[in-house]
Design an enzyme around this catalytic site. Structure first.
Site, PDB file in Angstrom:
ATOM      1  N   GLY A 174     -10.506 -11.958  10.362  1.00 19.41           N
ATOM      2  CA  GLY A 174     -11.602 -11.654   9.445  1.00 19.41           C
ATOM      3  C   GLY A 174     -12.202 -10.308   9.807  1.00 19.41           C
ATOM      4  O   GLY A 174     -11.493  -9.391  10.258  1.00 19.41           O
ATOM      5  N   ASN A 175     -13.501 -10.176   9.640  1.00 24.27           N
ATOM      6  CA  ASN A 175     -14.170  -8.889   9.883  1.00 24.27           C
ATOM      7  C   ASN A 175     -13.917  -8.367  11.293  1.00 24.27           C
ATOM      8  O   ASN A 175     -13.578  -7.201  11.478  1.00 24.27           O
ATOM      9  CB  ASN A 175     -15.676  -9.043   9.659  1.00 24.27           C
ATOM     10  CG  ASN A 175     -15.992  -9.252   8.199  1.00 24.27           C
ATOM     11  OD1 ASN A 175     -15.416  -8.593   7.330  1.00 24.27           O
ATOM     12  ND2 ASN A 175     -16.893 -10.174   7.901  1.00 24.27           N
ATOM     13  N   VAL A 176     -14.076  -9.232  12.293  1.00 25.56           N
ATOM     14  CA  VAL A 176     -13.900  -8.772  13.681  1.00 25.56           C
ATOM     15  C   VAL A 176     -12.412  -8.716  14.040  1.00 25.56           C
ATOM     16  O   VAL A 176     -11.938  -7.727  14.615  1.00 25.56           O
ATOM     17  CB  VAL A 176     -14.635  -9.704  14.675  1.00 25.56           C
ATOM     18  CG1 VAL A 176     -14.460  -9.201  16.103  1.00 25.56           C
ATOM     19  CG2 VAL A 176     -16.117  -9.819  14.330  1.00 25.56           C
ATOM     20  N   GLY A 227      -7.346 -15.499  13.695  1.00 24.43           N
ATOM     21  CA  GLY A 227      -8.502 -15.212  12.826  1.00 24.43           C
ATOM     22  C   GLY A 227      -8.629 -13.712  12.653  1.00 24.43           C
ATOM     23  O   GLY A 227      -9.021 -12.992  13.570  1.00 24.43           O
ATOM     24  N   LYS A 229     -30.052 -18.948  15.743  1.00 21.31           N
ATOM     25  CA  LYS A 229     -28.911 -18.891  14.827  1.00 21.31           C
ATOM     26  C   LYS A 229     -29.248 -19.755  13.625  1.00 21.31           C
ATOM     27  O   LYS A 229     -30.102 -20.646  13.722  1.00 21.31           O
ATOM     28  CB  LYS A 229     -27.674 -19.461  15.535  1.00 21.31           C
ATOM     29  CG  LYS A 229     -26.370 -19.000  14.987  1.00 21.31           C
ATOM     30  CD  LYS A 229     -25.856 -17.734  15.638  1.00 21.31           C
ATOM     31  CE  LYS A 229     -24.529 -17.324  15.025  1.00 21.31           C
ATOM     32  NZ  LYS A 229     -23.971 -16.133  15.599  1.00 21.31           N
TER      33      LYS A 229
HETATM   34  P1  NAD Z   1     -14.984 -13.853   9.362  1.00 19.19           P
HETATM   35  O1  NAD Z   1     -15.491 -14.970   8.533  1.00 19.19           O
HETATM   36  O2  NAD Z   1     -14.966 -12.500   8.791  1.00 19.19           O
HETATM   37  O3  NAD Z   1     -13.504 -14.179   9.887  1.00 19.19           O
HETATM   38  C1  NAD Z   1     -13.090 -15.410  10.365  1.00 19.19           C
HETATM   39  C2  NAD Z   1     -11.609 -15.520  10.036  1.00 19.19           C
HETATM   40  O4  NAD Z   1     -11.086 -16.682  10.688  1.00 19.19           O
HETATM   41  C3  NAD Z   1     -11.323 -15.686   8.544  1.00 19.19           C
HETATM   42  O5  NAD Z   1     -10.341 -14.765   8.132  1.00 19.19           O
HETATM   43  C4  NAD Z   1     -10.843 -17.133   8.435  1.00 19.19           C
HETATM   44  O6  NAD Z   1      -9.931 -17.313   7.374  1.00 19.19           O
HETATM   45  C5  NAD Z   1     -10.195 -17.323   9.780  1.00 19.19           C
HETATM   46  N1  NAD Z   1     -10.038 -18.701  10.191  1.00 19.19           N
HETATM   47  C6  NAD Z   1     -10.877 -19.755  10.027  1.00 19.19           C
HETATM   48  N2  NAD Z   1     -10.346 -20.877  10.566  1.00 19.19           N
HETATM   49  C7  NAD Z   1      -9.156 -20.507  11.094  1.00 19.19           C
HETATM   50  C8  NAD Z   1      -8.148 -21.197  11.791  1.00 19.19           C
HETATM   51  N3  NAD Z   1      -8.244 -22.504  12.053  1.00 19.19           N
HETATM   52  N4  NAD Z   1      -7.055 -20.495  12.216  1.00 19.19           N
HETATM   53  C9  NAD Z   1      -6.922 -19.182  11.967  1.00 19.19           C
HETATM   54  N5  NAD Z   1      -7.852 -18.479  11.294  1.00 19.19           N
HETATM   55  C10 NAD Z   1      -8.950 -19.135  10.863  1.00 19.19           C
HETATM   56  O7  NAD Z   1     -15.846 -13.904  10.722  1.00 19.19           O
HETATM   57  P2  NAD Z   1     -16.064 -12.735  11.766  1.00 19.19           P
HETATM   58  O8  NAD Z   1     -17.344 -12.056  11.456  1.00 19.19           O
HETATM   59  O9  NAD Z   1     -14.806 -11.946  11.897  1.00 19.19           O
HETATM   60  O10 NAD Z   1     -16.313 -13.558  13.103  1.00 19.19           O
HETATM   61  C11 NAD Z   1     -15.229 -14.162  13.810  1.00 19.19           C
HETATM   62  C12 NAD Z   1     -15.770 -14.907  15.020  1.00 19.19           C
HETATM   63  O11 NAD Z   1     -16.463 -14.004  15.878  1.00 19.19           O
HETATM   64  C13 NAD Z   1     -16.789 -16.012  14.692  1.00 19.19           C
HETATM   65  O12 NAD Z   1     -16.640 -17.071  15.603  1.00 19.19           O
HETATM   66  C14 NAD Z   1     -18.131 -15.342  14.909  1.00 19.19           C
HETATM   67  O13 NAD Z   1     -19.149 -16.249  15.221  1.00 19.19           O
HETATM   68  C15 NAD Z   1     -17.800 -14.445  16.086  1.00 19.19           C
HETATM   69  N6  NAD Z   1     -18.674 -13.277  16.204  1.00 19.19           N
HETATM   70  C16 NAD Z   1     -18.776 -12.394  15.172  1.00 19.19           C
HETATM   71  C17 NAD Z   1     -19.609 -11.278  15.306  1.00 19.19           C
HETATM   72  C18 NAD Z   1     -19.711 -10.246  14.219  1.00 19.19           C
HETATM   73  O14 NAD Z   1     -20.245  -9.151  14.478  1.00 19.19           O
HETATM   74  N7  NAD Z   1     -19.202 -10.510  13.027  1.00 19.19           N
HETATM   75  C19 NAD Z   1     -20.344 -11.089  16.483  1.00 19.19           C
HETATM   76  C20 NAD Z   1     -20.195 -12.010  17.522  1.00 19.19           C
HETATM   77  C21 NAD Z   1     -19.357 -13.108  17.375  1.00 19.19           C
END
Ligand code: NAD
Length: 378
Positions: free
Chosen positions: A209-211, A207, A107
């Site tokens: 975001g994307n996921v 949260g 990572k």
């Molecule tokens: P992202 O950056 O698109 O979304 C994260 C969201 O969390 C954002 O909207 C942010 O504003 C919000 N956030 C941050 N701190 C917060 C809090 N204290 N309370 C509420 N919301 C908060 O990230 P993502 O790609 O959606 O990933 C989300 C999680 O899933 C991460 O931990 C990432 O490591 C994990 N993950 C993602 C993937 C992937 O394919 N993108 C794969 C495996 C794991």
């Protein structure tokens, strides 16, 4: 006078020795880190011109090259960044192992605000550092990164996945991650409630975001009662309007009565302060490293009868998606492998119960056995 001078010199010398001993014993910056777990290699990347400060963590390459995303985050300190990359890279080792992929765990973290400090120059320089590892580490997107950033990195190194379909990649992994989390959540629901139908189940997604957003879509299609929380007000409103879900604006999500808590922001939300407040019956989300202390908090959840679907097991959809770029399999196989998360989750939950261990431990033991078996073949 000379005696005094000599004494001062002696005291100085003794002090230096004492300080050196304390430093070595107490601080031990990397190998003594709480989260250090026999990591193979840590690379610190520094470039004054672009302002890049990054750390690449390679935890284990027994099963294959270390693949894992790059996170860009405004860490409170460089120690926090190091700690994060150590924990995240370790998680990747076990995620790939339990998913049956020939990949090791790695990572990267870039210290900074992705909204204001991410420039093309910085990403290109980062790509050069990745390239210098000769394929031992392969990057992808994580928090703060987009597919377009990986496309940029691709122009300086082939050791990147999660690139866009137009240039031969499998595209944004987040929707597949969300689908895998949905599968894992359904399996955990089946285990806890006797049905995997999520209609009318109260689910809090922390949260979006994307996921998180893609997960909300699956949940609302299934008729779950979804509450969303995020620190980004604009996003909250967009997602609420798109899927007709409710915004949670309270200050203690953990204490809310709910069926399922889905952590989809950052890790360690199940910690000393929250673990005994959690009212959810199931925890299933995308965030990596949800348990601040895997054993302690995993055990407390188990004792309270809360079913925890191990994060590294159910959020593997993204790695399945990016692995397709290396192994040249298509969408159908991506979906098949991701849907299998449902079966694996059920198996792990049953195995944990029959062995009287935490669900995290049960998943971890299977993953570790796979790595040990491959190591003994070498
Ligand atoms: P992202 O950056 O698109 O979304 C994260 C969201 O969390 C954002 O909207 C942010 O504003 C919000 N956030 C941050 N701190 C917060 C809090 N204290 N309370 C509420 N919301 C908060 O990230 P993502 O790609 O959606 O990933 C989300 C999680 O899933 C991460 O931990 C990432 O490591 C994990 N993950 C993602 C993937 C992937 O394919 N993108 C794969 C495996 C794991």
């Amino acid at each position: 006078m000379p005696v005094l001078f000599e004494d001062i010199q002696k005291i100085n010398f003794m002090m230096t020795e004492v300080v050196a001993a304390i430093d070595l014993h107490k601080i031990d910056p990397v190998f003594g880190q709480l989260s250090f777990d026999d990591h193979e290699q840590i690379m610190f990347c520094n470039d004054k011109d672009t302002g890049l400060k990054a750390i690449i963590g390679i935890h284990n390459t027994v099963l294959g090259p270390a693949l894992g995303g790059t996170r860009m985050w405004q860490y409170k300190s460089e120690w926090d960044a190091l700690n994060d990359v150590l924990r995240l890279s370790r998680g990747m080792t076990y995620k790939s192992a339990i998913t049956g992929l020939n990949l090791g765990g790695g990572k990267a973290v870039i210290i900074g605000d992705a909204k204001t400090q991410k420039t093309p120059e910085l990403m290109l320089r980062f790509g050069e550092f990745v390239h210098s590892l000769g394929g031992k580490y392969i990057t992808a997107e994580d928090v703060g990164m987009e597919t377009a950033d990986m496309d940029l990195v691709r122009s300086v190194t082939p050791y990147v996945t999660g690139i866009s379909e137009e240039i031969g990649g499998a595209g944004n992994p987040s929707p597949i991650t969300a689908y895998g989390v949905f599968m894992g959540m359904k399996a955990a629901a089946k285990y806890k409630f006797g049905t995997d139908d999520l209609e009318d189940k109260v689910v809090y997604v922390q949260g979006i975001g994307n996921v998180g957003e893609a997960l909300v879509e699956h949940l609302s299609n299934e008729g779950a009662k979804v509450f969303i929380s995020d620190i980004n007000e604009e996003r909250l409103e967009q997602v609420r309007d798109a899927y007709h879900v409710e915004i949670y604006r309270g200050d203690n999500i953990y204490g809310e009565v709910m069926d399922i808590y889905a952590p989809c922001a950052l890790g360690a939300t199940v910690n000393d302060a929250t673990v005994n407040q959690i009212q959810a019956k199931v925890i299933a989300g995308a965030a990596n490293n949800q348990l601040a202390d895997e054993f302690k908090h995993g055990t407390l959840l188990r004792e309270r009868g809360i079913v925890y679907a191990p994060d590294f097991l159910i959020n593997a959809g993204g790695i399945i998606n990016v692995y397709a770029e290396l192994e040249n399999y298509g969408k159908q196989e991506i979906i098949r492998k991701t849907e299998n998360i449902y079966n694996t989750t059920l198996e792990i939950l049953s195995s944990a119960e029959s062995k009287g261990i935490t669900t995290h431990q049960a998943a971890f033991e299977i993953a570790k056995a796979k790595i040990d078996a491959r190591k003994s073949e070498k």
